[in-house]
Design an enzyme around this catalytic site. Structure first.
Site, PDB file in Angstrom:
ATOM      1  N   SER A   1       0.837  -1.186   0.000  1.00 52.94           N
ATOM      2  CA  SER A   1       0.000   0.000   0.000  1.00 52.94           C
ATOM      3  C   SER A   1       0.872   1.235   0.000  1.00 52.94           C
ATOM      4  O   SER A   1       2.001   1.206   0.514  1.00 52.94           O
ATOM      5  CB  SER A   1      -0.884   0.003   1.256  1.00 52.94           C
ATOM      6  OG  SER A   1      -1.519   1.251   1.437  1.00 52.94           O
TER       7      SER A   1
ATOM      8  N   TYR B   1      -2.969   0.248  10.401  1.00 51.23           N
ATOM      9  CA  TYR B   1      -2.816  -0.303   9.050  1.00 51.23           C
ATOM     10  C   TYR B   1      -1.501   0.172   8.435  1.00 51.23           C
ATOM     11  O   TYR B   1      -0.757  -0.618   7.832  1.00 51.23           O
ATOM     12  CB  TYR B   1      -3.994   0.125   8.178  1.00 51.23           C
ATOM     13  CG  TYR B   1      -3.975  -0.444   6.779  1.00 51.23           C
ATOM     14  CD1 TYR B   1      -4.489  -1.702   6.504  1.00 51.23           C
ATOM     15  CD2 TYR B   1      -3.451   0.305   5.712  1.00 51.23           C
ATOM     16  CE1 TYR B   1      -4.483  -2.217   5.222  1.00 51.23           C
ATOM     17  CE2 TYR B   1      -3.440  -0.202   4.432  1.00 51.23           C
ATOM     18  CZ  TYR B   1      -3.956  -1.457   4.185  1.00 51.23           C
ATOM     19  OH  TYR B   1      -3.935  -1.963   2.907  1.00 51.23           O
TER      20      TYR B   1
END
Length: 235
Positions: free
Chosen positions: A131, A144
């Site tokens: 990501s 996250y």
């Protein structure tokens, strides 16, 4: 890497990016794709080349069982993941640990289980879906971002360790894709089909890193500058 006749295993294949990886691999001529999910009964591929398997990143026994069942794998796609929305200072520690257990420890467990399989089949490749948040933090996504940062550098580490057996390790980095996981996000989203397309094009060129979208490319470029300037854009 020639993708025709590859035998692949994709984690988190029941929806989103993982499902599109399976479909793209089939379209490019894979001879078999092991599609894995925590609940394999949710898999609904209408192709005899797809073999459903149970694999839960938080259940080591299912990881070992999948590696024992899929001894012919030459391409491993680590796609499965979660997002809890946990913050680091006031968030639930159990949820923060679940993020790390999933993205770092769970993905590493799968790599450790399948690296001997890949070695026995000539080396092959590993794809880790990462990501843009591997490179920065965003309010409300602290857990996250920390977990993906750990997974990103783990990807670099296993790349070095597996080079001797001829395994290419690719990191794929993107911003938001239009998937169920990102349903509550109001910003721009890319078509999730673009992720496997760019990744597999990169494998064909032996690329160890694929930056899928312009936002992620901007984040990467900003790492060389003053972080105060970058984070000022987020407030």
């Amino acid at each position: 890497m020639n993708l025709t006749d590859q035998i692949a295993l994709v984690t988190g294949a029941n929806r989103g990016i993982g499902r599109h990886f399976v479909l793209e691999l089939l379209e490019r001529g894979a001879s078999k794709v092991y599609a894995t999910a925590r609940r394999p009964e949710t898999l609904d591929f209408d192709d005899s080349r797809v073999v459903p398997l149970r694999l839960d990143l938080l259940d080591h026994e299912t990881v070992d069982a999948a590696a024992a069942a899929a001894r012919d794998v030459s391409l491993l796609v680590n796609n499965a993941g979660i997002t809890t929305g946990a913050t680091l200072v006031t968030g639930d520690l159990a949820e923060i640990r679940r993020e790390l257990d999933t993205h770092f420890w769970g993905t590493l467990d799968v790599i450790r289980a399948f690296s001997p399989v890949l070695a026995a089949n000539g080396g092959g490749a590993i794809v880790n879906i990462l990501s843009a948040l591997s490179w920065f933090a965003y309010p409300g996504a602290g857990a996250y971002a920390a977990a993906k940062a750990a997974e990103w550098n783990m990807t670099n580490g296993v790349r070095l360790e597996l080079a001797a057996q001829g395994t290419l390790v690719q990191g794929v980095l993107l911003g938001a894709a239009d998937t169920d996981m990102m349903a509550g996000y109001d910003g721009p989203k890319i078509d999730p089909r673009e992720v496997p397309r760019r990744s597999l094009d990169g494998l064909a060129a032996d690329s160890i890193e694929v930056v899928v979208d312009d936002w992620t490319a901007m984040v990467k470029a900003a790492l060389a500058g003053d972080p105060a300037l970058f984070y000022a854009q987020l407030t």
